[in-house]
Design a protein around this motif. Structure first.
Motif, PDB file in Angstrom:
ATOM      1  N   ASN A  81      45.057  65.134  52.673  1.00 51.04           N
ATOM      2  CA  ASN A  81      44.108  66.113  53.221  1.00 51.04           C
ATOM      3  C   ASN A  81      44.696  67.514  53.221  1.00 51.04           C
ATOM      4  N   MET A  82      45.975  67.604  53.567  1.00 49.57           N
ATOM      5  CA  MET A  82      46.659  68.903  53.544  1.00 49.57           C
ATOM      6  C   MET A  82      46.630  69.481  52.138  1.00 49.57           C
ATOM      7  N   SER A  83      46.906  68.620  51.179  1.00 46.03           N
ATOM      8  CA  SER A  83      46.960  69.034  49.777  1.00 46.03           C
ATOM      9  C   SER A  83      45.601  69.551  49.296  1.00 46.03           C
ATOM     10  N   LYS A  84      44.529  68.887  49.733  1.00 50.20           N
ATOM     11  CA  LYS A  84      43.181  69.259  49.282  1.00 50.20           C
ATOM     12  C   LYS A  84      42.595  70.440  50.050  1.00 50.20           C
ATOM     13  N   ASN A  85      42.874  70.520  51.335  1.00 53.15           N
ATOM     14  CA  ASN A  85      42.166  71.465  52.207  1.00 53.15           C
ATOM     15  C   ASN A  85      42.877  72.795  52.452  1.00 53.15           C
ATOM     16  N   ARG A  86      44.144  72.869  52.118  1.00 47.90           N
ATOM     17  CA  ARG A  86      44.869  74.119  52.353  1.00 47.90           C
ATOM     18  C   ARG A  86      44.766  75.012  51.125  1.00 47.90           C
ATOM     19  N   GLN A  87      44.187  76.182  51.307  1.00 46.80           N
ATOM     20  CA  GLN A  87      44.040  77.132  50.196  1.00 46.80           C
ATOM     21  C   GLN A  87      45.255  78.059  50.071  1.00 46.80           C
ATOM     22  N   ASP A  88      46.107  78.076  51.106  1.00 44.51           N
ATOM     23  CA  ASP A  88      47.221  79.035  51.149  1.00 44.51           C
ATOM     24  C   ASP A  88      48.539  78.467  50.606  1.00 44.51           C
ATOM     25  N   LEU A  89      48.493  77.321  49.954  1.00 46.02           N
ATOM     26  CA  LEU A  89      49.725  76.706  49.448  1.00 46.02           C
ATOM     27  C   LEU A  89      50.228  77.442  48.210  1.00 46.02           C
ATOM     28  N   THR A  90      51.542  77.589  48.155  1.00 49.40           N
ATOM     29  CA  THR A  90      52.134  78.110  46.914  1.00 49.40           C
ATOM     30  C   THR A  90      52.103  76.973  45.887  1.00 49.40           C
ATOM     31  N   ALA A  91      52.321  77.303  44.626  1.00 53.58           N
ATOM     32  CA  ALA A  91      52.332  76.285  43.573  1.00 53.58           C
ATOM     33  C   ALA A  91      53.412  75.245  43.856  1.00 53.58           C
ATOM     34  N   ARG A  92      54.561  75.691  44.335  1.00 51.92           N
ATOM     35  CA  ARG A  92      55.689  74.793  44.630  1.00 51.92           C
ATOM     36  C   ARG A  92      55.339  73.854  45.785  1.00 51.92           C
ATOM     37  N   GLU A  93      54.699  74.392  46.841  1.00 58.35           N
ATOM     38  CA  GLU A  93      54.295  73.559  47.981  1.00 58.35           C
ATOM     39  C   GLU A  93      53.253  72.526  47.554  1.00 58.35           C
ATOM     40  N   ALA A  94      52.285  72.951  46.743  1.00 57.06           N
ATOM     41  CA  ALA A  94      51.240  72.033  46.270  1.00 57.06           C
ATOM     42  C   ALA A  94      51.849  70.899  45.454  1.00 57.06           C
ATOM     43  N   GLU A  95      52.811  71.231  44.619  1.00 56.70           N
ATOM     44  CA  GLU A  95      53.482  70.223  43.789  1.00 56.70           C
ATOM     45  C   GLU A  95      54.271  69.243  44.667  1.00 56.70           C
ATOM     46  N   ALA A  96      55.005  69.792  45.632  1.00 55.75           N
ATOM     47  CA  ALA A  96      55.806  68.945  46.533  1.00 55.75           C
ATOM     48  C   ALA A  96      54.904  68.021  47.355  1.00 55.75           C
ATOM     49  N   LEU A  97      53.767  68.537  47.814  1.00 51.75           N
ATOM     50  CA  LEU A  97      52.826  67.721  48.586  1.00 51.75           C
ATOM     51  C   LEU A  97      52.249  66.601  47.729  1.00 51.75           C
ATOM     52  N   SER A  98      51.883  66.932  46.496  1.00 55.49           N
ATOM     53  CA  SER A  98      51.333  65.939  45.573  1.00 55.49           C
ATOM     54  C   SER A  98      52.357  64.832  45.305  1.00 55.49           C
ATOM     55  N   ASP A  99      53.611  65.220  45.082  1.00 52.02           N
ATOM     56  CA  ASP A  99      54.685  64.242  44.875  1.00 52.02           C
ATOM     57  C   ASP A  99      54.862  63.366  46.116  1.00 52.02           C
ATOM     58  N   CYS A 100      54.756  64.001  47.270  1.00 52.03           N
ATOM     59  CA  CYS A 100      54.939  63.299  48.546  1.00 52.03           C
ATOM     60  C   CYS A 100      53.858  62.223  48.723  1.00 52.03           C
ATOM     61  N   VAL A 101      52.620  62.577  48.414  1.00 53.33           N
ATOM     62  CA  VAL A 101      51.519  61.610  48.513  1.00 53.33           C
ATOM     63  C   VAL A 101      51.784  60.420  47.593  1.00 53.33           C
ATOM     64  N   GLU A 102      52.292  60.698  46.394  1.00 51.13           N
ATOM     65  CA  GLU A 102      52.623  59.641  45.443  1.00 51.13           C
ATOM     66  C   GLU A 102      53.741  58.744  45.986  1.00 51.13           C
ATOM     67  N   GLU A 103      54.785  59.359  46.547  1.00 51.63           N
ATOM     68  CA  GLU A 103      55.905  58.588  47.122  1.00 51.63           C
ATOM     69  C   GLU A 103      55.424  57.709  48.276  1.00 51.63           C
ATOM     70  N   LEU A 104      54.545  58.262  49.111  1.00 51.70           N
ATOM     71  CA  LEU A 104      54.032  57.490  50.240  1.00 51.70           C
ATOM     72  C   LEU A 104      53.154  56.337  49.759  1.00 51.70           C
ATOM     73  N   GLY A 105      52.456  56.540  48.657  1.00 48.99           N
ATOM     74  CA  GLY A 105      51.671  55.453  48.064  1.00 48.99           C
ATOM     75  C   GLY A 105      52.568  54.297  47.653  1.00 48.99           C
ATOM     76  N   ASP A 106      53.713  54.623  47.069  1.00 51.03           N
ATOM     77  CA  ASP A 106      54.700  53.593  46.706  1.00 51.03           C
ATOM     78  C   ASP A 106      55.227  52.893  47.956  1.00 51.03           C
ATOM     79  N   SER A 107      55.475  53.683  48.988  1.00 50.13           N
ATOM     80  CA  SER A 107      55.977  53.141  50.251  1.00 50.13           C
ATOM     81  C   SER A 107      54.972  52.160  50.860  1.00 50.13           C
ATOM     82  N   VAL A 108      53.694  52.507  50.820  1.00 51.21           N
ATOM     83  CA  VAL A 108      52.631  51.627  51.324  1.00 51.21           C
ATOM     84  C   VAL A 108      52.661  50.293  50.581  1.00 51.21           C
TER      85      VAL A 108
END
Length: 196
Positions: A81-108
């Motif tokens: 939700n943070m990744s989709k709804n935050r318009q103020d993210l830098t490109a680096r933050e957006a990338e890190a968040l996207s990677d994080c969601v992927e890592e958490l998917g693996d964790s699940v």
């Protein structure tokens, strides 16, 4: 007179028995949580399951895994939700968040497999089969912990120091990682005891 005394005593003794059992079960969880790295978090998370767990190390480890899985799923949704709804993210933050969601998917996925494997444990609880299953479970829970650490590492870039998003992610992930660490400790403890 003797009958009156017995009638008065009986209700008192029957009301104490369930309470004593609950106290014993709660004490079992408190003692078991003492072997984890984050005993207060462990007890807070698991104490409400005292009557279900009773004094079973297996049930306690399974509940710890289930609660961790729930929290990881919730955190994954929050990150998404943070990744989709935050318009103020830098490109680096957006990338890190996207990677994080992927890592958490693996964790699940890894935690889910661990819980399923704990459930199959009833079929055969002896010898190398048990040891193999416990080894698989420990491997998957350790991998989930690594995924969570990798998520935090994604925000280690100096350009993100002091960023609000980094702080929010870190707060969520640290909690999840601590819960995963506790679950792993309880799985290890159960494996060592090798009992139901």
């Amino acid at each position: 007179m003797m009958i009156m005394i017995m009638i008065m005593i009986t209700p008192i003794s029957t009301t104490r028995s369930p309470s004593h059992t609950v106290d014993t079960n709660t004490q079992f969880i408190k003692t078991s949580c003492g072997i984890t790295s984050y005993p207060d978090l462990c007890f807070t998370t698991l104490s409400s399951y005292a009557s279900e767990v009773q004094n079973s190390p297996k049930l306690l480890a399974t509940v710890a895994l289930s609660e961790t899985l729930k929290t990881v799923r919730f955190t994954s949704t929050a990150m998404s939700n943070m990744s989709k709804n935050r318009q103020d993210l830098t490109a680096r933050e957006a990338e890190a968040l996207s990677d994080c969601v992927e890592e958490l998917g693996d964790s699940v996925e890894e935690l889910h497999r661990s819980i399923e494997e704990m459930g199959t444990d009833k079929k055969k609880n002896d010898g190398s089969d048990f040891e193999l299953r416990m080894s698989d479970i420990k491997t998957w829970v350790s991998a989930a912990l690594t995924d969570e650490d990798t998520c935090v590492d994604g925000f280690s870039d100096k350009s993100m120091d002091g960023s609000e998003i980094k702080s929010a992610v870190r707060e969520h992930i640290v909690n999840v990682a601590h819960m995963t660490s506790n679950a792993l400790a309880l799985v290890n403890h159960y494996a060592l005891l090798h009992s139901d």
